[in-house]
Design an enzyme around this catalytic site. Structure first.
Site, mmCIF file in Angstrom:
data_model
loop_
_atom_site.group_PDB
_atom_site.id
_atom_site.type_symbol
_atom_site.label_atom_id
_atom_site.label_comp_id
_atom_site.label_asym_id
_atom_site.label_seq_id
_atom_site.Cartn_x
_atom_site.Cartn_y
_atom_site.Cartn_z
ATOM 1 N N CYS A 114 13.827 -0.447 7.469
ATOM 2 C CA CYS A 114 12.674 0.414 7.159
ATOM 3 C C CYS A 114 11.762 0.626 8.370
ATOM 4 C CB CYS A 114 11.874 -0.160 5.999
ATOM 5 S SG CYS A 114 12.841 -0.247 4.484
ATOM 6 N N HIS A 250 4.815 3.467 6.355
ATOM 7 C CA HIS A 250 6.108 3.416 5.659
ATOM 8 C C HIS A 250 5.813 3.497 4.161
ATOM 9 C CE1 HIS A 250 9.940 2.333 4.164
ATOM 10 N NE2 HIS A 250 9.630 1.086 3.877
ATOM 11 N N ASN A 280 11.135 4.955 -1.718
ATOM 12 C CA ASN A 280 11.292 4.298 -0.423
ATOM 13 C C ASN A 280 12.579 4.817 0.226
ATOM 14 O OD1 ASN A 280 11.726 2.588 1.722
ATOM 15 N ND2 ASN A 280 11.216 0.710 0.601
#
Ligand code: UT7
Length: 323
Positions: A114, A250, A280
């Site tokens: 990520c 993020h 996500n």
């Protein structure tokens, strides 16, 4: 004069299929209300059958080239941040390069899960700063739907697919915080935490595997480490949260996004949030959010932007740039 890596263009691509939370209610012991209240996610996009990470990365890259008014031949390097490449090798980046008809320059992947886009930005900045490239396209692209365990309600409702691409170009600045471009970076990892978020398979074990996450533990690390890295990057410039026009975090969980902004003393009015629409998307989440933020008229030329991410490794970092 100081050589800066300045934003020249941005674009994104989301697969057509939109999956609302309610779709999971039929196959799992979960509810739209739980997913929304615990994560902020309302829907996500899933790639079509046969649609790969390099396909969606190439689409995002074309959007960024159009936005920049450039051709593929104007790009010196492509970096794709991904943990879900089409094949073990070659890199997704070389596949994008071929798809764009680009026969010069170089292309490679970065794998920091990520945090991949932040790691990609820092590497692109180093390539430009050292004179090895004048224009670098950094792409975050993922098909996390391919590594979901559809029986695990604690993970499969959280992730989505998508891609975003940012083109950075060498320009001369004065060496001050007023310069456009990347001004500071901060990268970190700590492999002691590898069991908190990982895929339980891979080439060397001749399996594919599924994503496994100790969500509560990752959450605990996230707010603390994200605010710390953002403060470190800003601190290198003598700046604080007060100087920030936009945080582009993020997009994992709205509660992490709010907690980090609060710790940094930044109002949620100055945070780009897309987690409700994208879920996500790992390394794609930041360039997707940046692209949407520009399209919405939130991020404008000259704005001071801080971007931060954390993911498997653990790996985490931040970049401060003036748009
Ligand atoms: O992008 C990389 C970084 N990743 C992240 O930043 C993710 C970080 N973690 C998180 O975002 C959150 O921890 C989650 C959204 C994953 C989970 O939220 P939470 O508030 O930490 O919930 P929890 O894991 O503590 O679970 C609470 C309860 C549990 O039930 P019990 O043990 O209290 O009875 C879970 O079994 O919620 C249950 N649960 C669910 N219930 C309905 C877990 N998943 C679901 C679900 N639907 N989908």
């Amino acid at each position: 004069m100081t050589r800066r890596a300045v934003v020249r263009g941005i674009g994104h691509y989301l697969p057509d299929r939109i999956v609302p939370n309610s779709e999971f209610e039929t196959s799992l012991d979960t509810t739209d209300a739980w997913i929304k209240s615990r994560s902020g996610i309302e829907r996500r996009h899933f790639a079509a059958e046969g649609q790969t990470t390099s396909d969606i990365a190439a689409r995002a890259s074309r959007a960024a080239l159009a936005n920049a008014g450039l051709d593929a031949s104007d790009i010196d390097a492509i970096i794709v941040a991904t943990s879900t490449p089409d094949l073990t090798f070659p890199s997704a980046a070389t596949m994008v390069q071929a798809e764009l008809g680009m026969t010069t320059g170089f292309a490679f992947d970065v794998q920091a899960v990520c945090a991949g886009f932040v790691f990609g930005l820092a590497n692109a900045n180093a390539l430009i700063d050292s004179g090895q490239a004048d224009r670098v396209m950094v792409i975050g692209a993922e098909t996390f739907s391919r590594i979901m365990d559809w029986t695990d309600r604690s993970t499969c409702v959280l992730f989505g697919d998508g891609a975003g691409a940012l083109i950075l170009e060498a320009q001369e600045g004065n060496g001050t915080n007023a310069d456009r471009g990347i001004l500071a970076t901060d990268l970190n990892s700590d492999g002691r935490f590898r069991d908190l978020l990982y895929v339980d398979g891979g080439v060397s074990t001749q399996t594919t595997g599924y994503l496994r996450m100790q969500g509560k533990e990752v959450f605990r690390h996230a707010v603390e480490k994200l605010s710390a890295t953002a403060e470190t990057s800003l601190g290198k410039l003598g700046l604080t949260g007060d100087d920030v026009d936009w945080i582009v975090p993020h997009q994992a969980n709205i509660r992490i996004i709010k907690g980090t902004a609060k710790k940094m003393g930044v109002s949620m009015d100055n945070v780009v949030v897309t987690v409700q629409d994208h879920g996500n998307t790992s390394a794609a989440s930041i360039p997707l959010a940046m692209s949407v933020g520009v399209q919405n008229g939130q991020i404008k030329k000259g704005d001071l932007v801080v971007t931060e991410a954390i993911g498997g490794g653990l790996a985490w970092g931040s970049v401060v740039l003036r748009w």
